[in-house]
Design an enzyme around this catalytic site. Structure first.
Site, PDB file in Angstrom:
ATOM      1  N   GLY A   1     -13.406  -0.766  15.389  1.00 56.84           N
ATOM      2  CA  GLY A   1     -12.651  -0.216  14.260  1.00 56.84           C
ATOM      3  C   GLY A   1     -11.254  -0.797  14.154  1.00 56.84           C
ATOM      4  N   GLU A   2     -10.455  -0.200  13.285  1.00 60.31           N
ATOM      5  CA  GLU A   2      -9.112  -0.705  13.003  1.00 60.31           C
ATOM      6  C   GLU A   2      -8.200  -0.656  14.223  1.00 60.31           C
ATOM      7  OE1 GLU A   2      -5.330   0.316  10.046  1.00 60.31           O
ATOM      8  OE2 GLU A   2      -7.300   1.204   9.662  1.00 60.31           O
ATOM      9  N   THR A   3      -8.281   0.434  14.995  1.00 60.50           N
ATOM     10  CA  THR A   3      -7.420   0.569  16.169  1.00 60.50           C
ATOM     11  C   THR A   3      -7.727  -0.511  17.201  1.00 60.50           C
ATOM     12  OG1 THR A   3      -7.265   2.969  15.848  1.00 60.50           O
ATOM     13  CG2 THR A   3      -6.690   2.123  18.024  1.00 60.50           C
TER      14      THR A   3
ATOM     15  N   PRO B   1       7.565  -4.459  10.845  1.00 61.20           N
ATOM     16  CA  PRO B   1       8.041  -5.773  10.416  1.00 61.20           C
ATOM     17  C   PRO B   1       7.338  -6.360   9.197  1.00 61.20           C
ATOM     18  CG  PRO B   1       6.577  -6.013  12.303  1.00 61.20           C
ATOM     19  CD  PRO B   1       6.717  -4.536  12.056  1.00 61.20           C
ATOM     20  N   GLN B   2       6.138  -5.870   8.843  1.00 63.10           N
ATOM     21  CA  GLN B   2       5.369  -6.491   7.762  1.00 63.10           C
ATOM     22  C   GLN B   2       6.081  -6.408   6.410  1.00 63.10           C
ATOM     23  OE1 GLN B   2       4.051  -4.364   9.951  1.00 63.10           O
ATOM     24  NE2 GLN B   2       2.526  -5.576  11.051  1.00 63.10           N
TER      25      GLN B   2
ATOM     26  N   ARG C   1       4.210   1.348  -1.400  1.00 64.28           N
ATOM     27  CA  ARG C   1       5.272   1.395  -2.404  1.00 64.28           C
ATOM     28  C   ARG C   1       5.027   0.412  -3.541  1.00 64.28           C
ATOM     29  NH1 ARG C   1       9.989   1.654  -0.473  1.00 64.28           N
ATOM     30  NH2 ARG C   1       9.298   1.986   1.644  1.00 64.28           N
TER      31      ARG C   1
ATOM     32  N   CYS D   1       0.825  -1.212   0.000  1.00 67.65           N
ATOM     33  CA  CYS D   1       0.000   0.000   0.000  1.00 67.65           C
ATOM     34  C   CYS D   1       0.860   1.264   0.000  1.00 67.65           C
ATOM     35  CB  CYS D   1      -0.936   0.000   1.203  1.00 67.65           C
ATOM     36  SG  CYS D   1      -0.086  -0.090   2.790  1.00 67.65           S
TER      37      CYS D   1
ATOM     38  N   GLN E   1       6.505  -8.866   2.810  1.00 72.88           N
ATOM     39  CA  GLN E   1       6.096  -8.398   1.487  1.00 72.88           C
ATOM     40  C   GLN E   1       7.254  -8.490   0.486  1.00 72.88           C
ATOM     41  OE1 GLN E   1       4.800  -4.677   3.115  1.00 72.88           O
ATOM     42  NE2 GLN E   1       2.637  -5.222   3.066  1.00 72.88           N
TER      43      GLN E   1
END
Length: 435
Positions: free
Chosen positions: A198-200, A122-123, A52, A50, A127
């Site tokens: 939500g996302e948080t 770390p993700q 690069r 998302c 990728q």
């Protein structure tokens, strides 16, 4: 230098541009094959996230030629526009290019999280590994990129082990978990309540789950959404009307809703503390406006933190990561040089192969010549054999010595002492210095 990078990332382009150039897992293998063919590349891999899109490639056509490099970049830009059907006239303004050692260190830094929006996240390593896998599937991964990616994976592991690049919390969700560790030594018996879906909240639930929390509840305005999140972590879903019972049971309460007014007040928590017989409660209010009345912090046995408190933790921990990033750069420099040394060794191997092939040919030519002379004689005497082999040895020595002798004479005439020293070392000789 055979490795280059062509890319767009969060530093050079807004999200509306980045989303236009992203590759889906379903199409990336086909795109790799198309790019390799259209741009006439020897090897190519694509890192697509998302934040690069980077094309890592090798093309022998452009090595040492800046004009051809510029032509190749334009060619790849045109392919990108066509592949994604991009209707942006100024796409070139968002593109960056690296080549040689700069490209090598860039890809290594990317894998270590040094170029990420969140420093040290770390993700990105996973990728980059995905990019390696897709290139292998497409058949676009060759000797040079394979070695680069493998060394990058080894480097990233070392950076994670030897530095604190990923140790400290730099998101509000993880910062909340870090603070919770100061209150609870063992998470296995802890009960957690998440208010919101939500996302948080999802990130906080994920972090606590990884820390060993198994007893979780999710309360939300819409129970259906709470249930969707609860299913992911084996939790129980509730509506907000159940809060009065839930807060009394929870050891950790993390809240992040869009409510315009507080949904947990001082009175509710006073009652809960009595029911809990003053067992401590860790509360984190990540909402703006706040979900928890500030007065709750006045109660004994309650540890209440706000989103501003999380920011203080994040700022402190970012300093740790920035210091670790400096250490990581030193490690990257060493691994980058190691890869460059490997590239240079390939040149030496190629030179040695050519050297051996040249003199193998000389040997074979002279051997054929000598055997031909012997075969012409009907009665071969020992003196004939001696003469043929003497000529063979003499001609072989002359041809072997011709090029080095010429080079030594030229170096002597031009007073090139360094060349003479290299030749002396190559042939295990001593240079005679004249005073």
């Amino acid at each position: 230098m055979p490795v280059s990078i062509f890319g767009i990332n969060h530093k050079t382009a807004p999200v509306e541009i980045r989303e236009k150039v992203a590759f889906s897992p379903e199409n990336i293998v086909q795109s790799l094959s198309s790019l390799k063919q259209c741009a006439e590349l020897d090897e190519v891999a694509i890192i697509s996230t998302c934040n690069r899109m980077e094309v890592v490639f090798r093309c022998t056509q452009i090595e040492g030629n800046d004009e051809l490099f510029a032509v190749k970049m334009k060619q790849m830009q045109n392919w990108l526009v066509k592949e994604h059907e991009i209707k942006v006239n100024n796409i070139h303004e968002y593109i960056y290019c690296h080549t040689g050692e700069e490209a090598i260190q860039h890809i290594m830094g990317v894998a270590c999280g040094l170029d990420s929006m969140v420093l040290g996240e770390p993700q990105i390593l996973g990728q980059v590994k995905d990019a390696y896998g897709y290139a292998n599937l497409a058949g676009t991964m060759g000797l040079y990129l394979n070695r680069l990616f493998q060394q990058t994976f080894s480097l990233a592991k070392q950076v994670r082990t030897d530095t604190q690049i990923g140790e400290s919390a730099v998101s509000v969700a993880y910062a909340a978990v870090t603070l919770a560790k100061r209150i609870f030594d063992d998470f296995s018996a802890v009960k957690a309540l998440f208010i919101g879906a939500g996302e948080t909240i999802e990130l906080a639930a994920r972090h606590l789950s990884r820390q060993g929390v198994r007893q979780m509840s999710v309360a939300n305005r819409t129970v259906e959404r709470a249930q969707k999140l609860a299913d992911e972590f084996g939790a129980t879903a509730y509506g907000l009307s159940a809060l009065s019972e839930l807060v009394a049971e929870a050891d950790i309460i993390i809240s992040s809703t869009a409510s315009p007014v507080p949904i947990i007040g001082k009175g509710l928590m006073e009652k809960a503390i009595k029911q809990r017989k003053h067992r401590p409660v860790f509360m984190v209010d990540l909402a703006v406006p706040r979900d928890i009345e500030p007065e709750v912090s006045e109660l004994s046995d309650i540890y209440l933190y706000t989103v501003d408190d999380m920011q203080d933790v994040i700022k402190e921990n970012l300093k740790v990561r920035e210091e670790a990033a400096l250490e990581a750069k030193d490690i990257i420099a060493l691994h980058g040089q190691k890869y460059v040394n490997w590239l240079q060794s390939l040149s030496a191997v190629s030179l040695l192969k050519d050297f051996r092939a040249q003199f193998e040919q000389i040997k074979n030519d002279e051997m054929s010549r000598s055997l031909g002379k012997l075969n012409q004689k009907n009665n071969i005497s020992s003196s004939d054999v001696e003469k043929v082999f003497t000529e063979f040895a003499s001609r072989l020595a002359q041809k072997f010595l011709h090029s080095p002798s010429k080079l030594i004479r030229q170096a002597g005439e031009n007073s090139e002492s360094q060349v003479l020293e290299v030749l002396a070392q190559a042939f295990d000789l001593k240079v005679q210095n004249k005073d």
